[in-house]
Design a protein around this motif. Structure first.
Motif, PDB file in Angstrom:
ATOM      1  N   GLN A   1      16.024  22.532  11.393  1.00  0.00           N
ATOM      2  CA  GLN A   1      16.783  22.992  12.565  1.00  0.00           C
ATOM      3  C   GLN A   1      16.348  22.238  13.823  1.00  0.00           C
ATOM      4  N   GLY A   2      15.061  22.010  13.929  1.00  0.00           N
ATOM      5  CA  GLY A   2      14.538  21.260  15.084  1.00  0.00           C
ATOM      6  C   GLY A   2      15.056  19.830  15.102  1.00  0.00           C
ATOM      7  N   ILE A   3      15.118  19.216  13.916  1.00  0.00           N
ATOM      8  CA  ILE A   3      15.613  17.841  13.825  1.00  0.00           C
ATOM      9  C   ILE A   3      17.072  17.789  14.273  1.00  0.00           C
ATOM     10  N   VAL A   4      17.861  18.749  13.762  1.00  0.00           N
ATOM     11  CA  VAL A   4      19.289  18.778  14.125  1.00  0.00           C
ATOM     12  C   VAL A   4      19.445  18.931  15.634  1.00  0.00           C
ATOM     13  N   ALA A   5      18.652  19.817  16.225  1.00  0.00           N
ATOM     14  CA  ALA A   5      18.752  20.021  17.676  1.00  0.00           C
ATOM     15  C   ALA A   5      18.423  18.734  18.427  1.00  0.00           C
ATOM     16  N   ARG A   6      17.415  18.030  17.938  1.00  0.00           N
ATOM     17  CA  ARG A   6      17.016  16.812  18.652  1.00  0.00           C
ATOM     18  C   ARG A   6      18.028  15.693  18.492  1.00  0.00           C
ATOM     19  N   ILE A   7      18.605  15.551  17.297  1.00  0.00           N
ATOM     20  CA  ILE A   7      19.586  14.462  17.172  1.00  0.00           C
ATOM     21  C   ILE A   7      20.915  14.859  17.814  1.00  0.00           C
ATOM     22  N   ASP A   8      21.195  16.174  17.899  1.00  0.00           N
ATOM     23  CA  ASP A   8      22.346  16.622  18.696  1.00  0.00           C
ATOM     24  C   ASP A   8      22.196  16.104  20.120  1.00  0.00           C
ATOM     25  N   ALA A   9      20.995  16.283  20.645  1.00  0.00           N
ATOM     26  CA  ALA A   9      20.730  15.858  22.026  1.00  0.00           C
ATOM     27  C   ALA A   9      20.890  14.351  22.156  1.00  0.00           C
ATOM     28  N   ILE A  10      20.376  13.619  21.154  1.00  0.00           N
ATOM     29  CA  ILE A  10      20.480  12.151  21.206  1.00  0.00           C
ATOM     30  C   ILE A  10      21.948  11.727  21.194  1.00  0.00           C
ATOM     31  N   ASP A  11      22.716  12.331  20.273  1.00  0.00           N
ATOM     32  CA  ASP A  11      24.120  11.933  20.132  1.00  0.00           C
ATOM     33  C   ASP A  11      24.928  12.305  21.367  1.00  0.00           C
ATOM     34  N   ALA A  12      24.646  13.505  21.896  1.00  0.00           N
ATOM     35  CA  ALA A  12      25.397  13.958  23.064  1.00  0.00           C
ATOM     36  C   ALA A  12      25.155  13.026  24.245  1.00  0.00           C
ATOM     37  N   GLN A  13      23.978  12.434  24.262  1.00  0.00           N
ATOM     38  CA  GLN A  13      23.615  11.624  25.420  1.00  0.00           C
ATOM     39  C   GLN A  13      23.977  10.159  25.259  1.00  0.00           C
TER      40      GLN A  13
ATOM     41  N   LEU B   1       0.837  -1.205   0.000  1.00  0.00           N
ATOM     42  CA  LEU B   1       0.000   0.000   0.000  1.00  0.00           C
ATOM     43  C   LEU B   1       0.870   1.252   0.000  1.00  0.00           C
ATOM     44  N   GLY B   2       2.057   1.125   0.620  1.00  0.00           N
ATOM     45  CA  GLY B   2       2.958   2.274   0.708  1.00  0.00           C
ATOM     46  C   GLY B   2       3.373   2.795  -0.653  1.00  0.00           C
ATOM     47  N   ALA B   3       3.285   1.938  -1.673  1.00  0.00           N
ATOM     48  CA  ALA B   3       3.637   2.379  -3.026  1.00  0.00           C
ATOM     49  C   ALA B   3       2.706   3.495  -3.496  1.00  0.00           C
ATOM     50  N   MET B   4       1.538   3.607  -2.862  1.00  0.00           N
ATOM     51  CA  MET B   4       0.614   4.694  -3.196  1.00  0.00           C
ATOM     52  C   MET B   4       1.164   6.058  -2.760  1.00  0.00           C
ATOM     53  N   SER B   5       2.059   6.019  -1.757  1.00  0.00           N
ATOM     54  CA  SER B   5       2.567   7.273  -1.194  1.00  0.00           C
ATOM     55  C   SER B   5       3.157   8.172  -2.259  1.00  0.00           C
ATOM     56  N   GLU B   6       3.670   7.555  -3.304  1.00  0.00           N
ATOM     57  CA  GLU B   6       4.266   8.345  -4.374  1.00  0.00           C
ATOM     58  C   GLU B   6       3.258   9.292  -5.003  1.00  0.00           C
ATOM     59  N   GLY B   7       1.993   8.952  -4.842  1.00  0.00           N
ATOM     60  CA  GLY B   7       0.961   9.792  -5.448  1.00  0.00           C
ATOM     61  C   GLY B   7       0.592  10.987  -4.589  1.00  0.00           C
ATOM     62  N   ALA B   8       1.133  11.045  -3.369  1.00  0.00           N
ATOM     63  CA  ALA B   8       0.793  12.172  -2.491  1.00  0.00           C
ATOM     64  C   ALA B   8       1.379  13.458  -3.053  1.00  0.00           C
ATOM     65  N   GLN B   9       0.661  14.531  -2.825  1.00  0.00           N
ATOM     66  CA  GLN B   9       1.163  15.844  -3.236  1.00  0.00           C
ATOM     67  C   GLN B   9       2.360  16.205  -2.367  1.00  0.00           C
ATOM     68  N   SER B  10       3.322  16.893  -2.935  1.00  0.00           N
ATOM     69  CA  SER B  10       4.432  17.386  -2.127  1.00  0.00           C
ATOM     70  C   SER B  10       4.045  18.719  -1.507  1.00  0.00           C
ATOM     71  N   ALA B  11       4.667  19.024  -0.379  1.00  0.00           N
ATOM     72  CA  ALA B  11       4.451  20.324   0.266  1.00  0.00           C
ATOM     73  C   ALA B  11       5.753  20.702   0.958  1.00  0.00           C
ATOM     74  N   LEU B  12       6.040  22.000   0.961  1.00  0.00           N
ATOM     75  CA  LEU B  12       7.338  22.421   1.484  1.00  0.00           C
ATOM     76  C   LEU B  12       7.239  22.791   2.970  1.00  0.00           C
ATOM     77  N   PRO B  13       7.974  22.077   3.832  1.00  0.00           N
ATOM     78  CA  PRO B  13       7.979  22.464   5.247  1.00  0.00           C
ATOM     79  C   PRO B  13       8.867  23.681   5.458  1.00  0.00           C
ATOM     80  N   SER B  14       8.695  24.380   6.580  1.00  0.00           N
ATOM     81  CA  SER B  14       9.534  25.555   6.845  1.00  0.00           C
ATOM     82  C   SER B  14      10.933  25.108   7.297  1.00  0.00           C
ATOM     83  N   ASP B  15      11.881  26.038   7.201  1.00  0.00           N
ATOM     84  CA  ASP B  15      13.269  25.710   7.550  1.00  0.00           C
ATOM     85  C   ASP B  15      13.418  25.301   9.012  1.00  0.00           C
ATOM     86  N   ALA B  16      12.504  25.777   9.849  1.00  0.00           N
ATOM     87  CA  ALA B  16      12.595  25.486  11.281  1.00  0.00           C
ATOM     88  C   ALA B  16      12.535  23.976  11.551  1.00  0.00           C
ATOM     89  N   VAL B  17      11.908  23.238  10.643  1.00  0.00           N
ATOM     90  CA  VAL B  17      11.770  21.800  10.869  1.00  0.00           C
ATOM     91  C   VAL B  17      13.149  21.140  10.882  1.00  0.00           C
TER      92      VAL B  17
END
Lengths: 186, 252
Positions: free
Chosen positions: B71-83, B53-69
């Motif tokens: 940055q948030g990911i980097v901050a969270r994996i920084d925390a994971i790696d540091a710990q 069913l996941g092959a249907m995902s290709e049909g989803a419309q794309s949408a652009l997330p903001s840059d903050a996303v």
């Protein structure tokens, strides 16, 4: 075709990189897939802030789980979209949502055929097989499965949304799944 | 009639498809989730459907997330790696751009740490035990055990994990939850965030097979914990405070 397969190869290589703890590989996967994943999430969780939170959760999960990705079981983009979809569905179920009642007819979800070939990230064969099998289903079966998939509706939400009895809808979806199972060789 | 047959048939393969599609709800969803945890064949069928069913995902419309996303990911994996190298339990707090969960989990996990320390003290002086924790007979081999006890509330949970058979066994006492709530078991990998292992009974013995993913999390040094959660039939992303029981997994 060449560009498509280059993107696929790049994604596959980057997934292996993430499993090895490579940040740049995560950035590559993000660049290649975030718009697609955000589109998938935003369809299920329309509020932009919530959808962006979900997207963030998804890539943190990808960072943690990349070692468990098994390329023999499917393509990376399918795996990523499954994580995105399931995370969005969990978010939705946590807070619930209000389903607006009844559109007179089942809207058809955009057909995958319209996507430019160079944007394809998953194995073309998988998508083609699914598209072919979906076309063999009745219109009601196909549309209800696609709506459930893209909008993340549960049985009762979708029955309300398209104004059909719950039993009828369950019948469409179960018969549709049975058809897909036979067609896809499950 | 063919329609009725399809609706009423309980072909688990179709149920796996319904679960993967996300249409199940209520008790049907809870039952399917339980089956996914306990039945390897069913879990495999869910994976099969997700991949197809996941092959249907290709049909989803794309949408652009903001840059903050990003940055948030980097901050969270920084925390994971540091710990990662830090055994401190505070390391489990996820850093999140938005959302209330971060600080409360950090605070709660300080509690877990204290509880774990208290547990070590408690276990080293077993004669003082005011209640008898439920026992699971010892078996030779590389098994992992955790004894979680709250003497004051008369709650306890003894767990044993057999890596060979991939089975989790629990002996539970005193986890009476209010209506609509259920005890939920969590594993907190060393340096990681809590991950749900699903609902468990309030009382008595319980055993189930572990998925490969779960087995990899249940290693010596990880912490087991129990909270009360809404009985939705689903695994929760983050634990609800307070943590009722917590204790480290150790090899025997």
């Amino acid at each position: 075709m060449r560009r498509m397969s280059a993107a696929r190869e790049e994604l596959k290589g980057a997934m292996a990189g993430i499993a090895g703890g490579d940040r740049r590989a995560l950035k590559t996967v993000y660049r290649l897939t975030s718009a697609k994943l955000f589109g998938t999430i935003a369809r299920i969780v329309p509020d932009r802030e919530r959808a962006e939170d979900v997207l963030q959760d998804v890539y943190v999960k990808v960072w943690r789980r990349a070692a468990r990705f098994d390329s023999r079981k499917g393509s990376p983009i399918t795996w990523l979209c499954t994580i995105a979809r399931n995370t969005a569905l969990d978010e939705l179920r946590r807070d619930g949502r209000i389903v607006e009642r009844a559109e007179a007819t089942l809207p058809e979800v955009e057909d995958t055929d319209v996507l430019p070939a160079d944007e394809w990230l998953c194995a073309m064969e998988e998508s083609e097989a699914l598209a072919r099998c979906l076309k063999r289903l009745s219109g009601d079966q196909r549309r209800s499965i696609r709506l459930a998939f893209f909008d993340g509706y549960s049985y009762s939400e979708l029955a309300l949304k398209i104004d059909v009895p719950l039993g009828t809808l369950k019948s469409w979806i179960r018969r549709g799944l049975a058809g897909l199972k036979g067609c896809l060789g499950g | 009639m063919a329609d009725d047959e399809v609706i009423q048939s309980d072909d688990p393969f179709l149920t796996a498809g319904e679960l993967a599609l996300g249409v199940l709800e209520g008790s049907d969803l809870a039952a399917a989730r339980r089956l996914q945890l306990s039945d390897v064949t069913f879990a495999g069928a869910v994976e099969w459907w997700e991949a197809r069913l996941g092959a249907m995902s290709e049909g989803a419309q794309s949408a652009l997330p903001s840059d903050a996303v990003w940055q948030g990911i980097v901050a969270r994996i920084d925390a994971i790696d540091a710990q990662r190298d830090m055994p401190a339990v505070a390391a489990m707090a996820p850093v999140k751009g938005r959302g209330p969960a971060g600080w409360s989990i950090a605070a709660a996990l300080v509690g877990v740490s204290a509880a774990a320390a208290a547990l070590v003290l408690f276990l080293s002086t077993p004669a003082t035990s005011p209640i008898a924790p439920p026992e699971i007979a010892a078996v030779a081999g590389d098994q992992l055990v955790a004894q979680l006890t709250d003497a004051e509330a008369s709650r306890s949970l003894a767990s044993r994990i057999d890596p060979e058979s991939g089975q989790l066994r629990l002996a539970i006492a005193g986890l009476e939850a209010e209506p609509g709530k259920t005890p939920e078991l969590w594993v907190i990998p060393a340096g990681g965030a809590p991950i749900s292992l699903g609902a468990i009974p309030q009382q008595g013995n319980f055993a189930r097979d572990l998925s490969v993913e779960e087995s990899s999390l249940l290693a010596a040094g990880a912490t087991l914990a129990v909270t009360f959660e809404d009985d939705t039939g689903e695994r929760h992303e983050t634990p609800t405070m307070p943590i009722l029981l917590a204790g480290p997994l150790a090899e025997v």
